[in-house]
Design a protein around this motif. Sequence first.
Motif, PDB file in Angstrom:
ATOM      1  N   ASP A  90     -38.187  -0.654 -13.537  1.00  0.00           N
ATOM      2  CA  ASP A  90     -37.453  -0.876 -12.296  1.00  0.00           C
ATOM      3  C   ASP A  90     -36.188  -0.027 -12.257  1.00  0.00           C
ATOM      4  N   ARG A  91     -35.591   0.158 -13.423  1.00  0.00           N
ATOM      5  CA  ARG A  91     -34.368   0.947 -13.527  1.00  0.00           C
ATOM      6  C   ARG A  91     -34.422   1.793 -14.791  1.00  0.00           C
ATOM      7  N   VAL A  92     -33.671   2.890 -14.794  1.00  0.00           N
ATOM      8  CA  VAL A  92     -33.545   3.752 -15.969  1.00  0.00           C
ATOM      9  C   VAL A  92     -32.061   3.982 -16.206  1.00  0.00           C
ATOM     10  N   VAL A 111     -27.235  -3.741 -17.280  1.00  0.00           N
ATOM     11  CA  VAL A 111     -28.019  -4.962 -17.494  1.00  0.00           C
ATOM     12  C   VAL A 111     -27.575  -6.040 -16.508  1.00  0.00           C
ATOM     13  N   GLU A 112     -26.281  -6.209 -16.364  1.00  0.00           N
ATOM     14  CA  GLU A 112     -25.745  -7.218 -15.434  1.00  0.00           C
ATOM     15  C   GLU A 112     -26.211  -6.921 -14.002  1.00  0.00           C
ATOM     16  N   ASP A 113     -26.071  -5.674 -13.579  1.00  0.00           N
ATOM     17  CA  ASP A 113     -26.445  -5.282 -12.222  1.00  0.00           C
ATOM     18  C   ASP A 113     -27.950  -5.436 -12.000  1.00  0.00           C
ATOM     19  N   GLN A 117     -29.974  -8.104  -9.406  1.00  0.00           N
ATOM     20  CA  GLN A 117     -30.813  -7.587  -8.335  1.00  0.00           C
ATOM     21  C   GLN A 117     -32.295  -7.889  -8.551  1.00  0.00           C
ATOM     22  N   GLY A 118     -32.612  -8.655  -9.595  1.00  0.00           N
ATOM     23  CA  GLY A 118     -33.979  -9.110  -9.814  1.00  0.00           C
ATOM     24  C   GLY A 118     -34.883  -8.133 -10.530  1.00  0.00           C
ATOM     25  N   LEU A 174     -36.010  -7.991 -18.885  1.00  0.00           N
ATOM     26  CA  LEU A 174     -34.965  -8.924 -18.457  1.00  0.00           C
ATOM     27  C   LEU A 174     -35.573 -10.262 -18.070  1.00  0.00           C
ATOM     28  N   LYS A 175     -34.796 -11.321 -18.235  1.00  0.00           N
ATOM     29  CA  LYS A 175     -35.246 -12.658 -17.857  1.00  0.00           C
ATOM     30  C   LYS A 175     -35.271 -12.774 -16.339  1.00  0.00           C
TER      31      LYS A 175
END
Length: 177
Positions: A90-92, A111-113, A117-118, A174-175
């Motif tokens: 989803d992200r890099v 990680v927080e962001d 954002q799911g 991520l959870k």
Amino acid sequence: MSRGLSAQERALWARVAASVRPLAGRPRPPAALPAIPAPVLPPALGAAPIQTRQPQPPAWPPSRPSPPVLAATLDGGWDRRLSRGAVRPDRVIDLHDHSLAHAHQALAMAVEDASHQGARLLLVITGKGRADRPGRIRGELSHWLEQASIRRHVAALRPASLRHGGSGAFYLVLKRT
């Protein structure tokens, strides 16, 4: 200030001391401790007697600590898809060529962001390092992920497939929020 031993503690110490075998060439320790009187302090004027409090149990049972990020388990489908590279992150985030401090800060923010954002899968590129200079960011990654501010968002960490960077990158699962 030290306190004196109770009768039970003295008896226990005597049993322990009697069971000890001295080192070769050393005398046997005394079986009982000499009596040491507790110091007597003058009472303070108008002072209330000192009351000892019993420790209170926690209001709720403590939760079990989370397993280390590298040892956290995923279902078999996740692990198979991750090892084959059959997933799309989803992200890099590319930490390659960052200083340790900047990389740590960038990872925490990413990680927080991503969690808010799911996003479920984050590809973290650390770089491999060289034979004469191993990758420092790669070596610190698992320590950073164990910090409480980041750990609460992380389900697992897995090595990336060759398709996504091989040994120079990791999948961060991520959870669900």
